[in-house]
Write a protein that holds these residues in place. Structure first.
Motif, PDB file in Angstrom:
ATOM      1  N   LEU A 198       9.092   0.158  -8.395  1.00 12.05           N
ATOM      2  CA  LEU A 198       7.788   0.816  -8.481  1.00 12.05           C
ATOM      3  C   LEU A 198       6.677  -0.093  -7.969  1.00 12.05           C
ATOM      4  N   VAL A 199       6.710  -1.354  -8.354  1.00 10.01           N
ATOM      5  CA  VAL A 199       5.694  -2.301  -7.899  1.00 10.01           C
ATOM      6  C   VAL A 199       5.745  -2.451  -6.383  1.00 10.01           C
ATOM      7  N   LEU A 200       6.944  -2.543  -5.811  1.00 11.84           N
ATOM      8  CA  LEU A 200       7.084  -2.658  -4.361  1.00 11.84           C
ATOM      9  C   LEU A 200       6.537  -1.422  -3.651  1.00 11.84           C
ATOM     10  N   VAL A 201       6.800  -0.241  -4.229  1.00 14.23           N
ATOM     11  CA  VAL A 201       6.294   0.996  -3.624  1.00 14.23           C
ATOM     12  C   VAL A 201       4.770   1.008  -3.641  1.00 14.23           C
ATOM     13  N   VAL A 202       4.177   0.642  -4.756  1.00 12.34           N
ATOM     14  CA  VAL A 202       2.715   0.643  -4.872  1.00 12.34           C
ATOM     15  C   VAL A 202       2.094  -0.353  -3.896  1.00 12.34           C
ATOM     16  N   ILE A 203       2.739  -1.510  -3.730  1.00 12.01           N
ATOM     17  CA  ILE A 203       2.165  -2.564  -2.895  1.00 12.01           C
ATOM     18  C   ILE A 203       2.418  -2.325  -1.406  1.00 12.01           C
ATOM     19  N   ALA A 204       3.651  -1.962  -1.068  1.00 14.86           N
ATOM     20  CA  ALA A 204       4.059  -1.999   0.337  1.00 14.86           C
ATOM     21  C   ALA A 204       4.127  -0.643   1.025  1.00 14.86           C
TER      22      ALA A 204
END
Length: 228
Positions: free
Chosen positions: A80-86
């Protein structure tokens, strides 16, 4: 492009199925199939005894289950964090000609969908098929436990069925892109094969005809045809 949409949809579907396939192996690996019962001998009657749960074994199993749940949560949170960031809000170029057409609002679109009988029928069919099969997969080790199939072996059967379904989705998606006029026949054929496999499994279980090859064939072919 329209001639690649079915293949693209199949590729998108591989992600969730890959996670399900890994979970079939990860669960038994982290939480072994321990027998948490011990025989307590009745001192007043040496010929008998009772099976009682072993508290230390149960505590150890609960600890392993907690490790599994926290590990899955951590992985999902990291994704989820990767999706939000990248992940960008939109692709650099329009994926199709219709992508630049102005869209109606979300609430208006949902309202139109729920008044579309064709959409409702398709959603009901897809939801029932995938929902029932997801529930089946979640308790597969319990279902197969009555047929001398261990938790680990049940996990491998679920893994094979899920991988077969993902591979079938790619094959059928590629084929459907080139035979778009036959989508109804393709879906009807897949659902028929899936129904036949699980009917075979049910009848074999009812009459105690469950050989190992029946368990493997019905689950793997059924998973292939349903998930494809």
């Amino acid at each position: 492009p329209p001639e690649q949409r079915e293949t693209a949809t199949a590729l998108l579907a591989i992600g969730p199925y890959s996670g399900v396939a890994v979970s079939f192996l990860l669960g038994p690996a982290v939480v072994p199939d321990w027998n948490c019962t011990s025989l307590l001998v009745n001192t007043s009657n040496s010929s008998g005894g009772v099976l009682e749960p072993n508290p230390s074994c149960i505590d150890a199993m609960l600890e392993r289950i907690a490790y599994l749940m926290y590990g899955e949560f951590a992985f999902a949170a990291a994704v989820l964090v990767l999706v939000v960031i990248a992940l960008p809000s939109r692709p650099p170029t329009p994926p199709s000609r219709t992508s630049n057409i102005p869209r109606m609002s979300y609430t208006t679109g949902v309202s139109h969908l729920f008044r579309n009988k064709t959409y409702l029928v398709m959603g009901l069919v897809f939801g029932l098929a995938t929902g029932v099969y997801s529930g089946w997969g979640a308790i597969l080790s319990i279902i197969l436990g009555d047929y001398d199939v261990s938790q680990t072996e049940a996990g491998w059967i679920g893994f094979y069925a899920t991988v077969a379904g993902a591979a079938g989705g790619l094959v059928m998606g590629y084929y459907a892109d080139r035979k778009s006029r036959h989508l109804r026949h393709i879906n009807l054929g897949l659902f028929t094969v899936s129904a036949a496999m699980f009917l075979w499994f049910s009848v074999a279980g009812e009459y105690h005809l469950h050989e190992k090859f029946v368990v493997y064939v019905t689950n793997i072919v059924g998973g292939f045809s349903l998930n494809a």
